[in-house]
Enzyme design. Structure first.
Site, PDB file in Angstrom:
ATOM      1  N   ARG B 437       0.826  -1.207   0.000  1.00 49.91           N
ATOM      2  CA  ARG B 437       0.000   0.000   0.000  1.00 49.91           C
ATOM      3  C   ARG B 437       0.860   1.257   0.000  1.00 49.91           C
ATOM      4  O   ARG B 437       1.900   1.302   0.655  1.00 49.91           O
ATOM      5  CB  ARG B 437      -0.866   0.032   1.257  1.00 49.91           C
ATOM      6  CG  ARG B 437      -1.875  -1.082   1.355  1.00 49.91           C
ATOM      7  CD  ARG B 437      -2.431  -1.127   2.759  1.00 49.91           C
ATOM      8  NE  ARG B 437      -3.415  -2.177   2.915  1.00 49.91           N
ATOM      9  CZ  ARG B 437      -3.120  -3.443   3.195  1.00 49.91           C
ATOM     10  NH1 ARG B 437      -1.859  -3.818   3.327  1.00 49.91           N
ATOM     11  NH2 ARG B 437      -4.065  -4.340   3.329  1.00 49.91           N
ATOM     12  N   ARG B 546     -21.690 -14.929  -7.510  1.00 48.09           N
ATOM     13  CA  ARG B 546     -22.151 -13.749  -8.244  1.00 48.09           C
ATOM     14  C   ARG B 546     -21.295 -12.526  -7.912  1.00 48.09           C
ATOM     15  O   ARG B 546     -21.331 -11.540  -8.623  1.00 48.09           O
ATOM     16  CB  ARG B 546     -23.630 -13.477  -7.988  1.00 48.09           C
ATOM     17  CG  ARG B 546     -23.963 -12.955  -6.591  1.00 48.09           C
ATOM     18  CD  ARG B 546     -25.448 -12.770  -6.402  1.00 48.09           C
ATOM     19  NE  ARG B 546     -26.019 -11.817  -7.352  1.00 48.09           N
ATOM     20  CZ  ARG B 546     -27.302 -11.490  -7.391  1.00 48.09           C
ATOM     21  NH1 ARG B 546     -28.152 -12.052  -6.568  1.00 48.09           N
ATOM     22  NH2 ARG B 546     -27.734 -10.606  -8.258  1.00 48.09           N
ATOM     23  N   ASP B 562     -30.704  -9.643 -10.690  1.00 42.39           N
ATOM     24  CA  ASP B 562     -31.309 -10.970 -10.615  1.00 42.39           C
ATOM     25  C   ASP B 562     -31.949 -11.229 -11.973  1.00 42.39           C
ATOM     26  O   ASP B 562     -32.303 -10.300 -12.692  1.00 42.39           O
ATOM     27  CB  ASP B 562     -32.401 -10.995  -9.530  1.00 42.39           C
ATOM     28  CG  ASP B 562     -31.791 -11.116  -8.142  1.00 42.39           C
ATOM     29  OD1 ASP B 562     -30.597 -11.447  -8.046  1.00 42.39           O
ATOM     30  OD2 ASP B 562     -32.525 -10.871  -7.163  1.00 42.39           O
ATOM     31  N   GLU B 563     -32.164 -12.490 -12.258  1.00 44.60           N
ATOM     32  CA  GLU B 563     -32.706 -12.810 -13.587  1.00 44.60           C
ATOM     33  C   GLU B 563     -34.132 -12.309 -13.767  1.00 44.60           C
ATOM     34  O   GLU B 563     -34.586 -12.070 -14.872  1.00 44.60           O
ATOM     35  CB  GLU B 563     -32.651 -14.308 -13.824  1.00 44.60           C
ATOM     36  CG  GLU B 563     -33.442 -15.079 -12.775  1.00 44.60           C
ATOM     37  CD  GLU B 563     -33.546 -16.568 -13.074  1.00 44.60           C
ATOM     38  OE1 GLU B 563     -32.853 -17.034 -13.991  1.00 44.60           O
ATOM     39  OE2 GLU B 563     -34.331 -17.244 -12.390  1.00 44.60           O
ATOM     40  N   ASP B 564     -34.867 -12.161 -12.652  1.00 46.14           N
ATOM     41  CA  ASP B 564     -36.271 -11.760 -12.777  1.00 46.14           C
ATOM     42  C   ASP B 564     -36.479 -10.268 -12.540  1.00 46.14           C
ATOM     43  O   ASP B 564     -37.586  -9.797 -12.404  1.00 46.14           O
ATOM     44  CB  ASP B 564     -37.129 -12.572 -11.808  1.00 46.14           C
ATOM     45  CG  ASP B 564     -36.600 -12.512 -10.392  1.00 46.14           C
ATOM     46  OD1 ASP B 564     -35.524 -11.902 -10.182  1.00 46.14           O
ATOM     47  OD2 ASP B 564     -37.244 -13.064  -9.486  1.00 46.14           O
ATOM     48  N   GLU B 650     -26.900 -13.071   0.446  1.00 48.76           N
ATOM     49  CA  GLU B 650     -25.701 -12.505  -0.166  1.00 48.76           C
ATOM     50  C   GLU B 650     -25.815 -10.990  -0.292  1.00 48.76           C
ATOM     51  O   GLU B 650     -24.835 -10.250  -0.129  1.00 48.76           O
ATOM     52  CB  GLU B 650     -25.426 -13.169  -1.518  1.00 48.76           C
ATOM     53  CG  GLU B 650     -26.190 -12.630  -2.730  1.00 48.76           C
ATOM     54  CD  GLU B 650     -27.662 -13.044  -2.758  1.00 48.76           C
ATOM     55  OE1 GLU B 650     -28.102 -13.746  -1.833  1.00 48.76           O
ATOM     56  OE2 GLU B 650     -28.368 -12.653  -3.708  1.00 48.76           O
ATOM     57  N   ASP B 651     -27.054 -10.515  -0.528  1.00 47.46           N
ATOM     58  CA  ASP B 651     -27.247  -9.067  -0.672  1.00 47.46           C
ATOM     59  C   ASP B 651     -27.094  -8.349   0.671  1.00 47.46           C
ATOM     60  O   ASP B 651     -26.542  -7.248   0.736  1.00 47.46           O
ATOM     61  CB  ASP B 651     -28.599  -8.766  -1.315  1.00 47.46           C
ATOM     62  CG  ASP B 651     -29.731  -9.547  -0.669  1.00 47.46           C
ATOM     63  OD1 ASP B 651     -29.446 -10.361   0.237  1.00 47.46           O
ATOM     64  OD2 ASP B 651     -30.882  -9.335  -1.058  1.00 47.46           O
ATOM     65  N   ARG B 698     -33.119 -14.669   6.771  1.00 45.16           N
ATOM     66  CA  ARG B 698     -32.514 -13.344   6.640  1.00 45.16           C
ATOM     67  C   ARG B 698     -32.323 -12.680   7.998  1.00 45.16           C
ATOM     68  O   ARG B 698     -31.348 -11.964   8.220  1.00 45.16           O
ATOM     69  CB  ARG B 698     -33.338 -12.484   5.682  1.00 45.16           C
ATOM     70  CG  ARG B 698     -33.168 -12.953   4.228  1.00 45.16           C
ATOM     71  CD  ARG B 698     -34.094 -12.297   3.254  1.00 45.16           C
ATOM     72  NE  ARG B 698     -33.649 -10.998   2.726  1.00 45.16           N
ATOM     73  CZ  ARG B 698     -32.755 -10.838   1.760  1.00 45.16           C
ATOM     74  NH1 ARG B 698     -32.158 -11.884   1.244  1.00 45.16           N
ATOM     75  NH2 ARG B 698     -32.434  -9.642   1.325  1.00 45.16           N
TER      76      ARG B 698
END
Lengths: 570, 743
Positions: B437, B546, B562-564, B650-651, B698
């Protein structure tokens, strides 16, 4: 009107004396003026005989006129230099004192020519061109004082830049006889080429008591961190060659090695790298067919092909700076000047001005042992980082390497920063090139804080004379729960502000509904923007396309449940 | 009246004299001024101004051409031999990485740290236990000594004061008998206290050989630069993880507090370190400079007490330490018996700028922290000047010093974990030299623990330095679509999404992450788009994949989908322009909130529409690609495994991470009304959201994550960013992002 009392409360008592003596005053005054004029005239137009004293001949600048000092054999020798010295132990801070400018005062000893008992000089070169430049620039700087009693730092005029030209013992004796030497306390020596054959020490071998050493080529074992200053080895090419700055970007060669005195072990290693990676590497050496002399320093060769040095450095992204007998190499300066990213292979070397310069942004340091991996290591560096390093390298040279003046004043600034740490130059000041200084944005409120609501806010209302709308604003704003204070700035010299609850009527102001509708008003504001942008030198305003609203703003949701229900309802 | 007029006349005369005198002076200056530069150019300055005479003789150069080469030397000494010589010569007190550290195991296996197994019956202090468990829980840990680059002892070396109850006896034999000791090579020894009354030496009471020290109160004299690490003195109550935030909640301008400079502490009447504190009373003024000492400590203080003791003790009891700490601009940190004191960290946390009065103390993490930006380094010898000095510091500088105390406190000091990890990261930086660094990364937000140099050496690749370095962001984004269901129909949401996103003027490329068990669909099944579409088969098809830092992502911004997800091109365009203003934060659409459930004494998760939010779902969010790297390499395997096993959270974890780094909430932007319905409606993944377990999971995730972070990093926001003319009463034709408000 009587104004006398205004000028002096002692006026009346003085009057009688003034009256009788004012004639004499005039005479004295004019005499003084006349004498002054004559003196000035003489000084201006007199042939220079007035300067023909001993001191003035010295001023004319010949080193041969410096007084000769003969050092007896038995003259005392300072101690070798204490490795544990730090500013708080070996430096007398009381001499620097408190001063509002937070600047140390530096004294330079007048030049003396030291010889031993037999009349042999202590140094083969005497005062070198570079040391003269260094001392001259210090004496021109704000650090300089000619008052030895007020000085915080003392610089001997004994040139020790290159140890090779010194007689160690006699030089040490010469230091010890300096009138303010006092065990070397607060004395600063500049040395760029330390050590000598066969084992080349990494710090000046001249015994020097507690003197600070600004040295080129320190290793981690000789460098007293926070006490000594690591400086570059000045390259004479800096003054002789003009290399214009090139835009950062990819270069013809990837790696260039241009040093001539590379050890055969390392040269063999470089040859191997060259075999593996071909054209990306350019491996230059001395030109064998050229005659010796200064010209040879400006030429490099590869298989009979001649290249101009240091110009060729500009053709490569990375330039190897390998240690020689000494750790500090003048080649580093040439490489930086060319805007080539130095790849430094010199284990335990303390990089120049490492106390303040962030070399990680301008160079690549690789352990000597990993020379063979150099190509892979350099290939892994992102392009944009290489470009940033090229720019940074060039900036380091311009600011800190380019002249003896730059080197000298940087050294003094570093010492100054230690003595007045609270007024020290910042990392950004040391490391950001001008282009970054111009384009960067550094908010004075840099800490990410979400302030609590409790202290509320202060409303500042600027008003001229539109009292009606003022009252409307006040009434609306005072309904806000988090309003802590309301400040009205009455910006009208012709009227006094309305008092208390009394309401003013202002027929002419109601006629204009808002200044912003006024055409000239908009023109004026455009002019303002242009003027401000000129003064700022840039347009600091940024355009965004978003606006902050409450989370549920205009959402299909019961208004009662919204925190800020009536926003946008006007 | 008479006297007055005479006075008036006199005044007139005096004017005359003044004017003529002035005129003469001007004339003199003019002539003199003309003369001076002329003289200068001709023959140097006059003696008074300019004693260094700029010699114009033809002087020799300091480095003659024939001396530039040192070939003679090269013939005799081999660099390889020279290195070996250095290695054998510079030992113990002169140890450096080059001479006392073996780099080879680190280069082979990376920077791995091994902790010796604890011996049964061995007494270990709580603090040392914390240090060991932090290392064992860190990403550097290895249980295999064969893999290790660095070794940490399991015998407690923190307290080496012989008079202390924590003192471990026979350390010498215990250490020497360790099979991997190897004269301490590549070992790191932690120490807080060394030496004892009366001289408090820095000796640990056993031979540390070639081991490195991570030591508190280390003096510059004993400190081996770039080998030892100076750590702060911390108490046994210092929290293991998380830690309290800094005291500063908001900036005040001007930044002055009630007191200018304070101190409250013991005074040592005799012995080492007594001088500084004994002299403090000279500077104390009882108003803005309040320096209080007490003689009451130790058993026999009465024996040594001096004339001032009683008065000092009385004054001492009148003031409350905490109150003073929080209400003073500067806090004096004089040395105690040892060089470092607890006061240092206390002042730092309290946003009270430390004024150091401890000559020769190598300040904590001095190798990486630029202390001039957060403290005033005083000199014990200049104690009497301290009040003048602190008064002379400009308020802009105070404002900046104070904020920096808070940054440093939270970045490196607020918990034992941070102190230990900082120590390890410093050593790692030395080991990986060219990939370490820069000072800027250590000394500016978010600090070295969150800025991993292995990601990139280029500062412009991080989301944090754009403004400070004036670097421009990449003008485009990469969309990463997480696909979990097979491609069966041409009307599937994922295909619509793909087309909508590809139409965005800012879209550089689209990556489809195929995390579906079914094989990859044929290339022609994907719609034709103007931007490249890259399909990547997910590794192990786990959730965390992801957020892997895919090499294909070349833009700074990543649009995670997301796919939807249903998004229009306008919405995507708008989100990207917002993100450009906030590149270090998550910018996205559906938001969620957390709350403290006081009944259950745990964190709760809510997806209700509320007036605030603290998370933005990563099913439709824009953020910097660096967070992919950080998610993958900074977070512990335990949390990532949890996410993978549940295929959930994950979110939430990403939001925790980004808020922990930025200390700021994410940003919600406007979305079209239909979004909510579709999201929760008939879409293919509705099952995942409708599942009651999903919600309970969650909640569990939240609490698990909060416990690993040691604190709740999420922050609420009440702000949504809308396009400037959003729902304003103007013609829709004037609005750039008009699609967003169309239903």
């Amino acid at each position: 009107m009587c104004a006398a009392g205004k000028y002096s409360s002692r006026g009346p008592a003085l009057i009688p004396r003034m009256k009788t003596k004012h004639r004499i005053y005039y005479i004295t005054l004019f005499t003084v003026v006349l004498l002054g004029l004559i003196a000035t005239g003489m000084f201006q137009f007199w042939p220079h005989s007035i300067e023909s004293t001993a001191e003035w001949t010295l001023e004319k600048g010949s080193v041969h006129d410096a007084p000769l000092i003969r050092l007896p054999v038995s003259s005392p020798i300072p101690e070798r230099g204490d490795l544990s010295c730090r500013m708080h132990t070996c430096f007398d801070v009381y001499r620097c004192g408190y001063n509002p400018k937070n600047r140390i005062k530096v004294y330079i000893y007048p030049l003396q020519r030291f010889v031993d008992e037999l009349g042999v000089p202590i140094s083969s070169t005497g005062l070198s061109r570079e040391y003269n430049e260094l001392l001259s620039s210090i004496s021109d700087s704000d650090f300089y004082t000619d008052d030895v009693t007020r000085a915080c730092l003392f610089i001997p005029s004994i040139d020790v830049l290159n140890q090779n030209s010194l007689r160690i013992r006699e030089t040490a004796q010469a230091l010890a006889v300096l009138p303010r030497w006092d065990k070397g306390m607060n004395h600063l020596l500049f040395n760029m080429l330390p050590g000598g054959p066969p084992d080349y020490n990494t710090a000046l071998d001249v015994p020097r008591d507690r003197a600070l050493l600004a040295g080129g080529g320190f290793s981690t074992w000789t460098y007293r961190q926070g006490y000594d200053v690591s400086i570059p080895v000045y390259s004479p090419l800096s003054a002789d060659v003009v290399l214009s700055e090139r835009q950062p970007g990819p270069r013809h060669y990837f790696i260039l090695s241009s040093q001539t005195a590379i050890h055969r072990e390392y040269r063999a290693e470089l040859e191997r790298l060259k075999e593996e990676n071909g054209e990306a590497l350019l491996l230059l050496d001395k030109c064998s067919n050229l005659s010796q002399g200064a010209a040879i320093a400006r030429k490099r060769c590869y298989k009979g092909q001649v290249y101009e040095y240091p110009e060729v450095l500009q053709e490569s992204s990375f330039c190897v700076v390998l240690r020689g007998a000494r750790l500090g190499q003048a080649a580093l300066s040439d490489v930086l000047q060319a805007g080539c990213v130095p790849v430094i292979l010199a284990d335990s070397y303390i990089l120049p001005f490492s106390e303040v310069l962030d070399w990680k942004r301008a160079s690549v340091v690789i352990p000597e042992e990993k020379l063979s991996e150099m190509y892979t290591i350099l290939k892994s560096i992102p392009h944009r980082q290489v470009e940033e390093m090229q720019r940074q390298a060039r900036w380091f040279w311009e600011a800190y390497f380019s002249s003896m003046k730059a080197i000298g004043l940087t050294t003094l600034q570093i010492i100054n920063d230690r003595i007045y740490p609270y007024a020290a130059r910042t990392y950004e000041q040391w490391n950001n090139p001008p282009v970054v200084k111009w384009s960067s944005v550094n908010s004075p409120l840099f800490l990410p804080l979400i302030p609590p609501r409790a202290p509320g806010f202060t409303a500042v209302v600027l008003t001229y004379d539109r009292v009606e709308s003022l009252f409307r604003v006040i009434t609306e704003i005072s309904k806000v729960p988090s309003l802590a204070k309301l400040l009205v700035v009455w910006n009208n010299q012709n009227k006094s502000p309305p008092e208390g609850e009394k309401k003013f009527k202002c027929p002419e102001c109601t006629a204009i509904d808002g200044l912003s509708l006024d055409q000239t008003h908009m023109v004026e504001r455009s002019e303002c923007i242009n003027k401000f942008a000129t003064v700022f030198g840039t347009m600091p305003l940024k355009v965004v396309e978003h606006r902050a609203d409450p989370v549920l703003y205009k959402d299909d949701f019961p208004e009662k449940l919204k925190s800020f229900p009536n926003i946008g309802s006007l | 009246m008479e006297r007055c007029s005479r006075g008036h006349m006199q005044a007139k005369k005096r004017y005359l004299i003044l004017v003529s005198a002035g005129a003469c002076l001007v004339l003199l200056f003019y002539l003199g001024g003309l003369q001076l530069p002329a003289a200068r150019s001709r023959h140097g300055r006059s003696r008074i101004e300019q004693p260094w005479p700029h010699y114009s003789d033809p002087l020799q150069v300091f480095l003659p051409w024939d001396q530039t080469d040192t070939e003679e030397y090269n013939l005799h000494i081999s660099p390889r031999q020279k290195r070996d010589v250095n290695r054998s010569v510079y030992k113990s007190k002169r140890c450096r990485m080059d001479s006392c550290f073996d780099f080879s195991p680190c280069q082979k296996n990376g920077f791995k740290v091994y902790v010796y197994p604890q011996q049964k019956g061995e007494k270990i202090s709580e603090s040392y236990q914390n240090i060991l468990s932090i290392i064992e829980g860190s990403r550097f840990y290895t249980s295999d000594p064969g893999q290790a680059c660095l070794f940490v002892l399991s015998v407690d070396t923190l307290d080496r004061d012989q008079l202390s109850p924590q003192y471990v006896h026979n350390l010498k034999t215990k250490v020497q008998s360790l099979p991997l000791w190897n004269d301490g090579r590549n070992h790191l020894i932690f120490n807080l206290y060394s030496g004892t009354w009366p001289d408090y030496t820095e000796d640990l009471g056993f031979d540390i050989g070639q081991a490195m020290l991570a030591k508190a109160s280390i003096s510059t004299e004993n400190f081996r630069p770039s080998f030892d690490v100076s750590i702060p003195l911390f108490s046994k109550e210092h929290p293991r993880t998380g830690g309290e935030r800094g005291y500063l909640k908001y900036n005040t301008i001007p930044p002055f507090r009630k007191y200018m400079l304070v101190f409250k502490g013991k005074r040592y009447l005799t012995g080492i370190g007594s001088d500084a504190r004994n002299a403090l009373y000279h500077v104390h003024n009882g108003e803005d400079v309040v320096l209080l000492t007490t003689c009451k400590h130790g058993k026999d203080w009465q024996k040594h007490k001096d004339a001032r003791c009683d008065k000092d003790n009385a004054e001492y009891d009148k003031f409350d330490y905490k109150e003073m700490l929080h209400n003073s601009t500067f806090c004096l940190v004089p040395r105690g018996r040892r060089l470092g004191s607890f006061r240092f960290l206390e002042a730092l946390q309290a946003a009270c700028v430390p004024v150091m009065l401890s000559n020769g103390w190598e300040l904590p993490f001095s190798e990486i922290i630029d202390w001039n930006t957060a403290a005033v380094i005083g000199d014990e010898r200049l104690l009497l000047q301290i009040p003048t000095t602190v008064h002379s510091i400009h308020q802009d500088k105070i404002l900046s010093l104070r904020q920096q105390t808070q940054f440093l406190w939270e970045a490196y000091f607020s918990s034992v974990e941070k102190i230990v990890l900082t120590t390890l990261e410093i050593i790692q930086d030395r080991v990986l030299e060219h990939g370490s660094r820069s000072s800027l990364m250590w000394n500016s937000h978010p600090g070295g623990l969150f800025a991993l140099p292995q990601y990139s050496g280029y500062l412009g690749d991080f989301p944090f330095y754009y403004a400070t370095l004036g670097i421009k962001l990449h003008p485009k984004f990469t969309a990463v679509i997480h696909a979990v269901s097979p491609l069966v129909s041409q009307s599937q949401p994922i295909l619509k999404l793909l087309v909508a996103v590809a139409k965005s003027q800012y879209c550089a490329q689209i990556i489809v992450l195929w995390n579906c068990d079914k094989p990859l669909p044929a290339k022609h099944r994907w719609p034709a788009t103007s931007v490249p579409v890259i399909v990547i088969e997910g590794e192990n098809k786990v959730m965390s994949s992801r957020f892997l830092p895919y090499e294909n992502i070349l833009t700074d911004a990543v649009l995670s989908l997301d796919e939807d997800t249903v998004l229009s091109t306008t919405e995507v365009d708008f989100a990207f322009t917002v993100w450009q203003s906030f590149p270090e934060r998550i910018v996205g659409y559906p938001a969620r909130s957390h709350f403290w459930d006081s009944n259950k004494e745990r964190w709760g998760y809510t997806s209700k529409w509320t007036n605030d939010y603290s998370m933005v779902l990563t099913g439709a969010a824009m953020f910097h690609r660096y967070y992919h790297y950080l998610y993958t390499h900074y977070l512990p395997t335990s949390l990532k495994n949890m996410v993978d096993q549940l295929a959930n959270c994950e979110d939430i974890l990403m939001n925790f991470l980004v808020s922990a780094v930025t200390k700021l909430p994410p940003i919600k932007v406007t979305q079209k009304k239909q979004y909510k319905e579709t999201m929760m409606g008939q879409s293919s993944r509705a099952s995942r959201w409708a599942d009651p377990d999903h919600f309970a999971q969650r909640q569990t995730c939240m609490n698990k994550f909060a416990s690993w972070f040691g604190t709740m990093p999420l922050i609420h926001s009440q702000m949504r960013l809308d396009p400037v003319l959003f729902k304003d009463q103007v013609s829709i034709l004037r609005k750039k992002y008009r699609d967003i408000e169309r239903l």
